[in-house]
Design a protein around this motif. Structure first.
Motif, PDB file in Angstrom:
ATOM      1  N   CYS A   1       0.829  -1.220   0.000  1.00  0.00           N
ATOM      2  CA  CYS A   1       0.000   0.000   0.000  1.00  0.00           C
ATOM      3  C   CYS A   1       0.857   1.262   0.000  1.00  0.00           C
ATOM      4  CB  CYS A   1      -0.907   0.017   1.229  1.00  0.00           C
ATOM      5  SG  CYS A   1      -2.195  -1.242   1.207  1.00  0.00           S
ATOM      6  N   ARG A   2       2.129   1.127   0.383  1.00  0.00           N
ATOM      7  CA  ARG A   2       2.970   2.319   0.528  1.00  0.00           C
ATOM      8  C   ARG A   2       3.167   3.024  -0.808  1.00  0.00           C
ATOM      9  NH1 ARG A   2       2.560   2.530   5.986  1.00  0.00           N
ATOM     10  NH2 ARG A   2       3.298   0.601   6.970  1.00  0.00           N
ATOM     11  N   GLU A   3       3.539   2.258  -1.837  1.00  0.00           N
ATOM     12  CA  GLU A   3       3.822   2.889  -3.136  1.00  0.00           C
ATOM     13  C   GLU A   3       2.593   3.564  -3.730  1.00  0.00           C
ATOM     14  OE1 GLU A   3       5.559   1.870  -7.591  1.00  0.00           O
ATOM     15  OE2 GLU A   3       5.253   0.264  -6.146  1.00  0.00           O
ATOM     16  N   PRO A   4       1.414   2.890  -3.803  1.00  0.00           N
ATOM     17  CA  PRO A   4       0.239   3.587  -4.329  1.00  0.00           C
ATOM     18  C   PRO A   4      -0.093   4.861  -3.557  1.00  0.00           C
ATOM     19  CG  PRO A   4      -0.179   1.236  -4.219  1.00  0.00           C
ATOM     20  CD  PRO A   4       1.127   1.469  -3.531  1.00  0.00           C
TER      21      PRO A   4
ATOM     22  N   VAL B   1       2.287  13.213 -18.364  1.00  0.00           N
ATOM     23  CA  VAL B   1       3.685  12.766 -18.287  1.00  0.00           C
ATOM     24  C   VAL B   1       4.069  12.422 -16.852  1.00  0.00           C
ATOM     25  CG1 VAL B   1       6.088  13.384 -18.721  1.00  0.00           C
ATOM     26  CG2 VAL B   1       4.299  14.106 -20.316  1.00  0.00           C
ATOM     27  N   GLN B   2       3.925  13.401 -15.948  1.00  0.00           N
ATOM     28  CA  GLN B   2       4.371  13.162 -14.580  1.00  0.00           C
ATOM     29  C   GLN B   2       3.474  12.183 -13.828  1.00  0.00           C
ATOM     30  OE1 GLN B   2       4.721  17.348 -13.185  1.00  0.00           O
ATOM     31  NE2 GLN B   2       6.886  16.897 -12.914  1.00  0.00           N
ATOM     32  N   CYS B   3       2.163  12.433 -13.875  1.00  0.00           N
ATOM     33  CA  CYS B   3       1.249  11.625 -13.056  1.00  0.00           C
ATOM     34  C   CYS B   3       0.912  10.277 -13.692  1.00  0.00           C
ATOM     35  CB  CYS B   3      -0.034  12.406 -12.782  1.00  0.00           C
ATOM     36  SG  CYS B   3       0.215  13.857 -11.728  1.00  0.00           S
ATOM     37  N   MET B   4       0.410  10.299 -14.930  1.00  0.00           N
ATOM     38  CA  MET B   4      -0.048   9.049 -15.539  1.00  0.00           C
ATOM     39  C   MET B   4       1.086   8.065 -15.780  1.00  0.00           C
ATOM     40  SD  MET B   4      -3.077  10.290 -18.130  1.00  0.00           S
ATOM     41  CE  MET B   4      -3.600   8.598 -18.457  1.00  0.00           C
ATOM     42  N   GLN B   5       2.245   8.558 -16.191  1.00  0.00           N
ATOM     43  CA  GLN B   5       3.385   7.646 -16.383  1.00  0.00           C
ATOM     44  C   GLN B   5       3.853   7.085 -15.054  1.00  0.00           C
ATOM     45  OE1 GLN B   5       6.522   9.385 -18.714  1.00  0.00           O
ATOM     46  NE2 GLN B   5       5.229   9.610 -20.535  1.00  0.00           N
ATOM     47  N   MET B   6       3.802   7.899 -14.008  1.00  0.00           N
ATOM     48  CA  MET B   6       4.187   7.402 -12.687  1.00  0.00           C
ATOM     49  C   MET B   6       3.181   6.358 -12.203  1.00  0.00           C
ATOM     50  SD  MET B   6       4.911   9.612  -9.217  1.00  0.00           S
ATOM     51  CE  MET B   6       3.340  10.437  -9.327  1.00  0.00           C
ATOM     52  N   ARG B   7       1.909   6.558 -12.512  1.00  0.00           N
ATOM     53  CA  ARG B   7       0.885   5.627 -12.067  1.00  0.00           C
ATOM     54  C   ARG B   7       0.947   4.300 -12.809  1.00  0.00           C
ATOM     55  NH1 ARG B   7      -2.958   7.425  -8.791  1.00  0.00           N
ATOM     56  NH2 ARG B   7      -4.389   5.790  -9.456  1.00  0.00           N
ATOM     57  N   GLU B   8       1.631   4.260 -13.962  1.00  0.00           N
ATOM     58  CA  GLU B   8       1.780   3.005 -14.685  1.00  0.00           C
ATOM     59  C   GLU B   8       2.573   1.983 -13.886  1.00  0.00           C
ATOM     60  OE1 GLU B   8       3.498   3.929 -18.441  1.00  0.00           O
ATOM     61  OE2 GLU B   8       1.665   4.821 -19.265  1.00  0.00           O
ATOM     62  N   SER B   9       3.423   2.455 -12.967  1.00  0.00           N
ATOM     63  CA  SER B   9       4.237   1.540 -12.148  1.00  0.00           C
ATOM     64  C   SER B   9       3.438   0.931 -11.000  1.00  0.00           C
ATOM     65  CB  SER B   9       5.446   2.278 -11.574  1.00  0.00           C
ATOM     66  OG  SER B   9       5.024   3.296 -10.669  1.00  0.00           O
ATOM     67  N   VAL B  10       2.229   1.483 -10.749  1.00  0.00           N
ATOM     68  CA  VAL B  10       1.418   0.976  -9.647  1.00  0.00           C
ATOM     69  C   VAL B  10       0.696  -0.291 -10.089  1.00  0.00           C
ATOM     70  CG1 VAL B  10      -0.526   1.448  -8.117  1.00  0.00           C
ATOM     71  CG2 VAL B  10       1.098   3.266  -8.663  1.00  0.00           C
ATOM     72  N   TYR B  11       0.900  -1.371  -9.323  1.00  0.00           N
ATOM     73  CA  TYR B  11       0.216  -2.629  -9.609  1.00  0.00           C
ATOM     74  C   TYR B  11      -0.341  -3.180  -8.304  1.00  0.00           C
ATOM     75  CZ  TYR B  11      -0.782  -7.332 -11.249  1.00  0.00           C
ATOM     76  OH  TYR B  11      -1.419  -8.500 -11.551  1.00  0.00           O
ATOM     77  N   ILE B  12      -1.637  -3.429  -8.304  1.00  0.00           N
ATOM     78  CA  ILE B  12      -2.301  -3.933  -7.099  1.00  0.00           C
ATOM     79  C   ILE B  12      -2.279  -5.454  -7.125  1.00  0.00           C
ATOM     80  CG2 ILE B  12      -4.351  -3.827  -5.681  1.00  0.00           C
ATOM     81  CD1 ILE B  12      -3.005  -1.120  -6.207  1.00  0.00           C
ATOM     82  N   ASN B  13      -1.538  -6.051  -6.200  1.00  0.00           N
ATOM     83  CA  ASN B  13      -1.419  -7.517  -6.130  1.00  0.00           C
ATOM     84  C   ASN B  13      -2.495  -8.090  -5.216  1.00  0.00           C
ATOM     85  OD1 ASN B  13       1.010  -8.058  -7.731  1.00  0.00           O
ATOM     86  ND2 ASN B  13       2.067  -6.891  -6.148  1.00  0.00           N
ATOM     87  N   ASN B  14      -2.794  -9.363  -5.455  1.00  0.00           N
ATOM     88  CA  ASN B  14      -3.626 -10.131  -4.522  1.00  0.00           C
ATOM     89  C   ASN B  14      -2.693 -10.885  -3.583  1.00  0.00           C
ATOM     90  OD1 ASN B  14      -6.221  -9.449  -5.449  1.00  0.00           O
ATOM     91  ND2 ASN B  14      -6.026 -10.893  -7.137  1.00  0.00           N
ATOM     92  N   TYR B  15      -2.628 -10.455  -2.339  1.00  0.00           N
ATOM     93  CA  TYR B  15      -1.684 -11.073  -1.383  1.00  0.00           C
ATOM     94  C   TYR B  15      -2.355 -12.224  -0.641  1.00  0.00           C
ATOM     95  CZ  TYR B  15       1.285  -7.060  -2.263  1.00  0.00           C
ATOM     96  OH  TYR B  15       2.062  -6.111  -2.859  1.00  0.00           O
TER      97      TYR B  15
END
Length: 401
Positions: free
Chosen positions: A105-108, A387-401
């Motif tokens: 949850c930290r990164e998102p 550029v700044q926001c949407m490209q940064m949000r591409e790295s966000v991936y929500i896993n099923n833990y």
């Protein structure tokens, strides 16, 4: 001779016979008593032997029963230890899932907060509390709520693990005592009357230590087993809860993340449309500016082109003013020349169209600058959002833990 026959120190034959009979009678009586004692002794010895054997057999039987009882409880405790150990190990994996989910949850959260921070750099009219900002604020709230929930659940898991380990400790201590007791009773069961080194023990009958009743002995292990079962059931319930929380929070995070991304895409499209319209308007303004500049140039040329006729008309008037005597006649020529000079002078002095054209040109220039600034505002917004926001949000991936 008569004295000898009458000596009082000698016994009478009848006394001798009587004494012999008495000795025989006493001896026979003593023998009879002795025989009775012997018979009673043999009876008593036989009775004691049978009683001893029966008592010892009963003790051996009870000892065997006790050993079986201890073995039963030892097996029960072994099973419960195995179950609680397994349950604790499984719960530890759930704890690890919670920790990884919490870390996930930290990164998102950081990305959402950075997006809000970056979007504070929008300028002008674009610094608006739009749908993107509303969804980002909601995402931060959702993530912070999830982090708090996962944190509380992790504390529950840690506490349950501690309780499981406490139950396991009690079971193991009980099991250790059962093992010791069984070892002692096994040793006692192996002893016989002929076993070497068996000895008399002083104060063997003295009850030392805190003896408990058989009921208390059973209750003690039963309570340990019940506590272990209770903690195991609590662990099962907590695992189900953790599964549900992890699934629900992942869905909530994924849903809100998609809502933000949709809002971003819509906003970027909206800003691009607005920028395109502004660029279209700018092109129109620039075309109109060029047209107005041509118009002003034409007006200025038209004014400049009137200088020749004006000079000609004025020169003619000046020359005709020098006609001699009666020739200085206010004839139709002179009248026309006067009208021409007045008309040309009046037209040259009438610069309203030129002034209006120049005013419009300045207004067009201001409009061009305003549109160019607004386009830069949109470009800045697009850079921040796309550029700044949407490209940064591409790295966000929500896993099923």
């Amino acid at each position: 001779m008569a004295k000898l026959l009458q000596d009082s120190s000698k016994f009478h034959p009848s006394e001798w016979h009587t004494a012999n009979r008495m000795q025989r009678a006493t001896t026979e009586s003593q023998k009879s008593k002795s025989e009775c004692v012997v018979a009673e002794s043999w009876r008593l010895v036989d009775e004691i032997e049978k009683t001893t054997q029966k008592t010892q057999s009963d003790v051996n039987k009870k000892l065997e029963q006790r050993r079986e009882e201890i073995k039963f409880w030892k097996q029960e405790l072994d099973n419960k230890v195995e179950q609680i150990v397994h349950e604790t190990e499984v719960l530890l994996t759930f704890k690890n899932r919670l920790e990884r989910a919490l870390e996930g949850c930290r990164e998102p959260l950081v990305v959402a907060q950075k997006c809000l921070l970056y979007r504070q750099r929008r300028v002008g009219i674009d610094l608006v509390h739009d749908e993107v900002e509303q969804e980002l604020v909601k995402e931060v709230d959702v993530l912070q709520g999830i982090i708090a929930l996962l944190g509380r659940t992790l504390e529950q898991a840690n506490e349950q693990i501690r309780r499981n380990r406490s139950a396991k400790y009690n079971l193991e201590m009980d099991l250790k005592d059962k093992f010791t007791a069984l070892t002692i009773d096994d040793y006692c069961a192996s002893l016989t009357n002929d076993t070497p080194h068996i000895i008399y023990v002083d104060n063997a009958m003295k009850l030392e230590g805190n003896f408990v009743s058989p009921e208390d002995w059973v209750d003690f292990s039963s309570i340990n087993v019940e506590k272990a079962d209770k903690q195991r059931n609590n662990s099962l319930a907590l695992k189900a809860l953790i599964d549900s929380i992890l699934s629900q929070t992942a869905n909530d995070m994924r849903k809100q993340c998609e809502m933000v991304n949709i809002a971003f895409r819509n906003r970027v499209k909206e800003v691009k449309d607005a920028k395109h319209k502004l660029e279209t308007l700018l092109a129109m303004v620039m075309d109109e500016t060029a047209s107005q500049e041509k118009n002003i140039a034409a007006l200025k040329k038209a004014i400049a082109d009137k200088e020749g006729p004006a000079k000609l008309a004025q020169t003619r008037l000046e020359a005709r003013n020098h006609r001699p005597n009666v020739e200085l006649c206010y004839d139709t020529v002179h009248c026309s020349l006067m009208s021409e000079v007045q008309e040309i002078t009046k037209n040259i002095q009438r610069q309203d169209a030129l002034a209006q054209a120049e005013t419009e040109l300045k207004a067009l220039s201001r409009r061009q600058l305003s549109l160019e600034e607004e386009i830069k505002v949109k470009e800045n917004t697009l850079y921040i959002d796309e550029v700044q926001c949407m490209q940064m949000r591409e790295s966000v991936y929500i896993n099923n833990y």
